[in-house]
Structures are given as structure tokens and as C-alpha cells.
Write a protein that holds these residues in place. Structure first.
Motif, mmCIF file in Angstrom:
data_model
loop_
_atom_site.group_PDB
_atom_site.id
_atom_site.type_symbol
_atom_site.label_atom_id
_atom_site.label_comp_id
_atom_site.label_asym_id
_atom_site.label_seq_id
_atom_site.Cartn_x
_atom_site.Cartn_y
_atom_site.Cartn_z
ATOM 1 N N ALA A 58 -3.512 -6.464 10.511
ATOM 2 C CA ALA A 58 -3.474 -5.451 11.569
ATOM 3 C C ALA A 58 -2.433 -4.386 11.250
ATOM 4 N N ARG A 59 -1.324 -4.797 10.634
ATOM 5 C CA ARG A 59 -0.282 -3.838 10.258
ATOM 6 C C ARG A 59 -0.797 -2.887 9.172
ATOM 7 N N VAL A 60 -1.508 -3.443 8.192
ATOM 8 C CA VAL A 60 -2.098 -2.592 7.147
ATOM 9 C C VAL A 60 -3.054 -1.571 7.750
ATOM 10 N N VAL A 61 -3.916 -2.032 8.638
ATOM 11 C CA VAL A 61 -4.888 -1.133 9.265
ATOM 12 C C VAL A 61 -4.162 -0.039 10.051
ATOM 13 N N ALA A 62 -3.166 -0.414 10.830
ATOM 14 C CA ALA A 62 -2.442 0.568 11.636
ATOM 15 C C ALA A 62 -1.702 1.576 10.775
ATOM 16 N N ASP A 63 -1.135 1.111 9.667
ATOM 17 C CA ASP A 63 -0.305 1.978 8.831
ATOM 18 C C ASP A 63 -1.113 2.800 7.829
ATOM 19 N N LEU A 91 0.822 -1.213 0.000
ATOM 20 C CA LEU A 91 0.000 0.000 0.000
ATOM 21 C C LEU A 91 0.856 1.262 0.000
ATOM 22 N N THR A 92 1.995 1.201 0.642
ATOM 23 C CA THR A 92 2.923 2.333 0.572
ATOM 24 C C THR A 92 3.394 2.533 -0.866
#
Length: 410
Positions: A395-400, A366-367
Motif C-alpha cells: 500500500a505504501r508503494v502504491v501511495a508513493d 522505487l525511489t
């Protein structure tokens, strides 16, 4: 049967294929700011009970509870769309007058489950601020080759000439005009009866090649193939017609309903066609599935496309960092939205290579996408992994990347 010529679409006349984003589409984040709409979807697969129901034969109440739990998961992950598979194998997850109830509900094809999964999904998704995209598979009939195992009233039993066994499965023959009309009618019944937000197809058109086997459409080719240079061109025209006609019919029926397709991500390798991607994939949709995915976008037949870029950044044969820019150029100046399909199911799978063991791999995707403004969102395969999140990648995608909910683009 002649080729499709470049004509102005009823789709375009309805003004729906070139949707633009307005400032009013953005949602405030509670701090007075506004944020660009972004598609955040998840596929909810029902074929072979992949995601839902967890097994056939649950009670209606148990099935409903599991379905609502997935919708709640989408909200919790700050998604805004669910792509719900409602016609997995020439059957239905609604009371269709065309096809039988799916066996994945009760364990018996044609048996009424005692409730309406599609109607419930639409209503409950909208209640939660989620779009509901109804996902159909046009031509797959069964995961076996025994027509006698289908319910006696199944169209494939009523019209055995429509069916081709191949690779251990049954398919409707895309080369028959009567089949093309029937599968459209069956799918459009759901469009007419429910407040769905989109018609969605996946990557199956002509079946994926199986070594040593031939898709036997000789009779259809002899009857309908006149005027084409070869069988491949005729097969592509059959799929082109399905896509074009469905696009027109959807917009005539309900102009606001969108039409999107999520193909295998490699149209053609550059070694095959200079317009293709710098990949060396073993499958090319144009040549092997007879699906001109690039052409559909360039002609403006779709509202959105979700190439399944199911590989890591740096994967030699089909690099995520090669395919995303390629698709970004394909959609340029077309008005077709580009969302990227993401292989969440690979994250943390010990059978996958090292990049998939890193919980940050998908966040990096996504980055990377942020460098390509024509990428308007991502779709996650699939719901079971969105919920379980084996190695914390979701969870990492959601947080970032998903600090708050936003609206999908329209």
C-alpha cells in the motif's frame, strides 16, 4: 555440439528486441498529462499451490473465482502485468498435447480440471487492461525423485533417460539436444494457441547446488561435450542454446510476443570476475546455475530481464543499492528492458531482518530506482502478498509511486 557464435538474430530481424518507447504509449492521468510507460507486474505462482489455486481440488468455478480475484487485485494495486506460472513442473495449465494437466489444479496429475486456466487468464487479464506473461519452468519435472508417481503418459516416464534426480527432485537433463527441443515445443504450444504478451522464465536452469550431491550428466557430457574446455563451459553452452533458440522461435511464431527472464540477481561476484558486481553472494548464476545472464543481455537475446534483487538496501553480501546500478550498466545500449524483481514476501516477515519490518523499505527501493532511467519498472513476488500486504508495504508503494495506472513499456 559447437559453441553459439555471435550472429544476427531472427529476433532482431523481426525488430522486436530493441523496442523503443514512443510518446503515444503513455496514458493520460485524467489531468491532461502523459506519463512514461512503466512495468508494474506481479508473479502469480502455481507450483505447490503457492499463490493459486489456494489448494488442489477446488471446483472449476472456485478456481476461476480465485484467479479473477488476483487479477482484480492487480488492477486495484495499479499494476499492469501479471506473470502467470503455467508450466510449473513439466506439466500444463492449459490442454497441452505435450504434457499432463498440473496436479496443483485437481490434486491428480493429468486430470482435466474442466476449464482452461491459461485461456481464461489471458482473456480476463486483457479485459482488465493487464498484460499476461506466461511463466514457464523449462527443466523442473517434479518435487520428488519417484518417476513412477508421474502419470503413465508423462514424457519423463516415456523417456527415462531424459531425467536426472538431484536434491530430492527430478529434472530434465539440459545436456540432451532432444530434451532442449522438447521443452521448447511444449512451451511454444502455449505461444501458438493463446494471445499471451510474453514468454517468461524464472531463475531455474541447472539446479541450485545441493551440498554433497552431484548432478549426474556424465553420459550426456561424454556424448556431447567434445570441443569444450570443461564441463562448466559445456553446461553454459547448453543453457545458451536453450535461450537463443527459444528467442528465435518465439519471434518467428509471433513477432510481437516478448521474451523475458527473471534470474537470481548475482551474475558473478567481482572477486570472481572484474565484470561482476561488488557482492559476496554464495550463488553466482554463471558458475553455479550455468546461466550467463549478463551475456544474454549483452547479445540482445532477450526483450527484458528481471533480476531478482531480493535484498534490502544496505545488505552487506548483496546490496540492493549495488545491484541495481550494476544491472543498469549491463542493459546499456542493448535495447533490453530492465525491470527489478522485488521481495514483497519478505515485508513484515518476523523471520527477516529489521529493514523488512519497515513498511517503507520497498518504497525506498522505487525511489532509488528513479535515479537510474534504464530501470523501466518492478515486479512483485508474489500475488498472495500483493493481496494480503502483511505490513502495508505494498500500500505504501502504491501511495508513493503508483498514483494512477500507466501502460507497460513495449
Amino acid at each position: 555440439m559447437g559453441r553459439i557464435t555471435r550472429r544476427s538474430l531472427t529476433v532482431a530481424a523481426a525488430g522486436a528486441l530493441a523496442a523503443t518507447v514512443t510518446a503515444g504509449e503513455a496514458l493520460a492521468d485524467g489531468r491532461g498529462g502523459a506519463h512514461r510507460p512503466q512495468f508494474r507486474g506481479m508473479w502469480l505462482a502455481t507450483v505447490a499451490n503457492r499463490d493459486w489455486p489456494s489448494r488442489p481440488g477446488l471446483t472449476a468455478a472456485e478456481q476461476r473465482a480465485e484467479l479473477l480475484a488476483f487479477l482484480d487485485t492487480a488492477v486495484r494495486r495499479r499494476l499492469n502485468a501479471v506473470v502467470f506460472q503455467v508450466r510449473p513442473t513439466a506439466d500444463a495449465l492449459w490442454p497441452s498435447p505435450y504434457e499432463p494437466w498440473a496436479e496443483y489444479l485437481t490434486g491428480v496429475q493429468g486430470r482435466d480440471p474442466g476449464w482452461d486456466p491459461l485461456g481464461t487468464a489471458v482473456r480476463e487479464a486483457h479485459r482488465r487492461g493487464l498484460e499476461l506473461h506466461a511463466w514457464f519452468n523449462p527443466y523442473r519435472v517434479a518435487g520428488h525423485t519417484d518417476v513412477s508417481r508421474l502419470v503413465p503418459t508423462h514424457p519423463a516416464r516415456m523417456h527415462p533417460a531424459w531425467v536426472v534426480p538431484y536434491g530430492g527432485k527430478l529434472y530434465y537433463n539440459p545436456g540432451l539436444p532432444e530434451v532442449r527441443r522438447f521443452v521448447q515445443d511444449a512451451m511454444l504450444d502455449a505461444v501458438a494457441r493463446y494471445d499471451i504478451d510474453a514468454v517468461h522464465w524464472d531463475d531455474y536452469f541447472y539446479p541450485y547446488p545441493v551440498a554433497g550431491q552431484v548432478f549426474d550428466d556424465d553420459a550426456a557430457w561424454e556424448r556431447h561435450g567434445a570441443g569444450f574446455p570443461d564441463r562448466a563451459a559445456w553446461r553454459r553452452n547448453n543453457i545458451d542454446r536453450l535461450v537463443y533458440e527459444t528467442a528465435v522461435r518465439v519471434k518467428r511464431l509471433k513477432p510481437r510476443v516478448r521474451f523475458g527472464i527473471s534470474p537470481f540477481a548475482v551474475w558473478r561476484n567481482r572477486a570472481t570476475d572484474p565484470l561482476g558486481s561488488a557482492t559476496t553472494a554464495g550463488v553466482q548464476t554463471y558458475d553455479d546455475l550455468y546461466a550467463d545472464t549478463r551475456g544474454w543481455v549483452r547479445r540482445g537475446w532477450l526483450d527484458y530481464i528481471v533480476p531478482q534483487v531480493y535484498w534490502n538496501i544496505g545488505f552487506t553480501a548483496a546490496d540492493y543499492a549495488v545491484l541495481v546500478p550494476w544491472w543498469s550498466e549491463v542493459v546499456r545500449d542493448t535495447g533490453v528492458h530492465l525491470y527489478i524483481g522485488e521481495a514483497l514476501y519478505k515485508a513484515g516477515d518476523p523471520a527477516q531482518p529489521a529493514p523488512w519490518q519497515d513498511p517503507a523499505e520497498l518504497s525506498r527501493h522505487l525511489t532509488f530506482d528513479q535515479g537510474f532511467p534504464r530501470v523501466r519498472g518492478n515486479v512483485w513476488f508474489s500475488a498472495k502478498e500483493v493481496a494480503a500486504d502483511r505490513n502495508g508495504a505494498m500500500a505504501r508503494v502504491v501511495a508513493d509511486h503508483y498514483p494512477y495506472r500507466v501502460r507497460p513499456p513495449r
